[in-house]
Design an enzyme around this catalytic site. Structure first.
Site, PDB file in Angstrom:
ATOM      1  N   HIS A 138      -1.073  -1.309  -4.425  1.00  0.00           N
ATOM      2  CA  HIS A 138      -2.360  -0.996  -3.790  1.00  0.00           C
ATOM      3  C   HIS A 138      -2.432   0.506  -3.513  1.00  0.00           C
ATOM      4  O   HIS A 138      -1.550   1.075  -2.867  1.00  0.00           O
ATOM      5  CB  HIS A 138      -2.468  -1.785  -2.483  1.00  0.00           C
ATOM      6  N   MET A 164     -11.411  -6.106   5.077  1.00  0.00           N
ATOM      7  CA  MET A 164     -10.681  -5.139   5.898  1.00  0.00           C
ATOM      8  C   MET A 164     -10.397  -5.782   7.251  1.00  0.00           C
ATOM      9  O   MET A 164     -11.323  -6.172   7.965  1.00  0.00           O
ATOM     10  CB  MET A 164     -11.497  -3.865   6.118  1.00  0.00           C
ATOM     11  N   ASP A 167      -6.508  -6.616   4.136  1.00  0.00           N
ATOM     12  CA  ASP A 167      -5.941  -5.270   4.174  1.00  0.00           C
ATOM     13  C   ASP A 167      -6.024  -4.704   5.588  1.00  0.00           C
ATOM     14  O   ASP A 167      -7.112  -4.489   6.117  1.00  0.00           O
ATOM     15  CB  ASP A 167      -6.747  -4.395   3.193  1.00  0.00           C
ATOM     16  N   GLY A 168      -4.839  -4.470   6.174  1.00  0.00           N
ATOM     17  CA  GLY A 168      -4.774  -3.797   7.463  1.00  0.00           C
ATOM     18  C   GLY A 168      -4.099  -4.646   8.533  1.00  0.00           C
ATOM     19  O   GLY A 168      -4.530  -5.767   8.806  1.00  0.00           O
ATOM     20  N   MET A 192     -12.123   4.217  -0.806  1.00  0.00           N
ATOM     21  CA  MET A 192     -12.776   4.460   0.490  1.00  0.00           C
ATOM     22  C   MET A 192     -13.444   5.824   0.387  1.00  0.00           C
ATOM     23  O   MET A 192     -12.962   6.829   0.928  1.00  0.00           O
ATOM     24  CB  MET A 192     -11.733   4.411   1.613  1.00  0.00           C
ATOM     25  N   ASP A 215      -4.708   3.450  -1.908  1.00  0.00           N
ATOM     26  CA  ASP A 215      -5.809   3.738  -0.984  1.00  0.00           C
ATOM     27  C   ASP A 215      -6.365   5.123  -1.238  1.00  0.00           C
ATOM     28  O   ASP A 215      -5.763   6.130  -0.858  1.00  0.00           O
ATOM     29  CB  ASP A 215      -5.300   3.624   0.459  1.00  0.00           C
ATOM     30  N   SER A 261       0.854  -1.195   0.000  1.00  0.00           N
ATOM     31  CA  SER A 261       0.000   0.000   0.000  1.00  0.00           C
ATOM     32  C   SER A 261       0.880   1.232   0.000  1.00  0.00           C
ATOM     33  O   SER A 261       1.651   1.455   0.950  1.00  0.00           O
ATOM     34  CB  SER A 261      -0.894   0.019   1.243  1.00  0.00           C
ATOM     35  N   HIS A 277      -8.305   0.988  -4.240  1.00  0.00           N
ATOM     36  CA  HIS A 277      -9.248   0.724  -3.148  1.00  0.00           C
ATOM     37  C   HIS A 277      -9.953   2.037  -2.827  1.00  0.00           C
ATOM     38  O   HIS A 277      -9.366   2.939  -2.230  1.00  0.00           O
ATOM     39  CB  HIS A 277      -8.436   0.201  -1.949  1.00  0.00           C
ATOM     40  N   MET A 318      -8.883   7.869  -0.363  1.00  0.00           N
ATOM     41  CA  MET A 318      -9.713   8.278   0.782  1.00  0.00           C
ATOM     42  C   MET A 318     -10.230   9.692   0.536  1.00  0.00           C
ATOM     43  O   MET A 318      -9.474  10.552   0.079  1.00  0.00           O
ATOM     44  CB  MET A 318      -8.888   8.252   2.061  1.00  0.00           C
TER      45      MET A 318
END
Ligand code: DX5
Ligand code: ZN
Length: 211
Positions: free
Chosen positions: A32, A136, A172-173, A67, A34, A7, A65, A36
């Protein structure tokens, strides 16, 4: 063989080109990204302009991804910017079936992400529209959080729901060499990791430790 998706949330944003090239050379399988929006999650990161600018620096698939509160209107933006996989959150898609079709109509792989509190049951009637399910294993919004163990059972349940369909399970996470082993045992195919890949700048060693 499990795939590793670093990520870039944990990357040096001032040197994104160098980071993407280094991750590619170190053996990453996907990149990846992210996205947001500061609404769905309390953090603000990358837009399609950044995806477009990093696209030439790697031949690896760009795993976007989203979000965000309103993914439908952004699918075209990220598709045009060079995303290969576009993942939306089930929690913000009242017409999930339609949203997944929009992604595939752009010629992209379609993913659905589930927050830790969301049941896998929401996937039951869209399995044939899906290429990827992102579980997640932290609450979305930030890197560096602790892995939520209850999600291991969800991964295993999703694995059995998928049956013989060609759908990948991504986690993920909070993925580190200990939690990665648990996720792989439960059925994960792709590991997203930020903190543990970027730690100390030893990308190859860190990714090998996750595998
Ligand atoms: C969290 C993001 C993750 C995050 C993972 O909302 O979706 O991809 O970057 O970070 P680590 O690996 O640090 O938990
Ligand atoms: Zn992510």
């Amino acid at each position: 063989m499990v795939l590793i998706a670093p990520s870039i949330l944990s990357a040096d944003f001032g040197n994104l080109k160098k980071e993407i090239v280094s991750l590619t050379e170190a053996g990453a399988d996907l990149i990846h990204i992210d996205v947001m929006d500061g609404h769905y999650v309390p953090n603000l990161t990358f837009g399609p302009g950044i995806v477009r600018q990093i696209r030439p620096y790697t031949s690896l698939p760009l795993d976007v991804h989203l979000m965000v509160d309103n993914p439908d209107q952004m699918i075209n933006w990220f598709s045009g910017a060079g995303a290969d996989i576009i993942t939306v959150h089930a929690e913000v898609c009242p017409h999930l079936d339609r949203t997944l079709s929009l992604i595939r109509d752009c010629g992209k792989k379609a993913g659905v992400s589930l927050n830790p509190s969301t049941s896998e049951k929401v996937l039951e009637y869209v399995l044939d529209r899906l290429d990827l399910i992102l579980v997640m294993t932290v609450n979305p919004g930030f890197g560096g959080q602790a892995f939520i163990e209850s999600q291991l059972e969800k991964i295993a349940r999703i694995k059995s729901m998928i049956g013989d369909r060609d759908i990948k399970i991504e986690v993920d996470g909070g993925i580190n060499p200990m939690t990665s082993a648990e996720c792989i045992a439960a059925g994960a195919d792709i590991l997203v990791a930020g903190t543990s890949v970027f730690a100390g700048g030893e990308y190859k060693k860190n990714m090998d430790a996750l595998r």
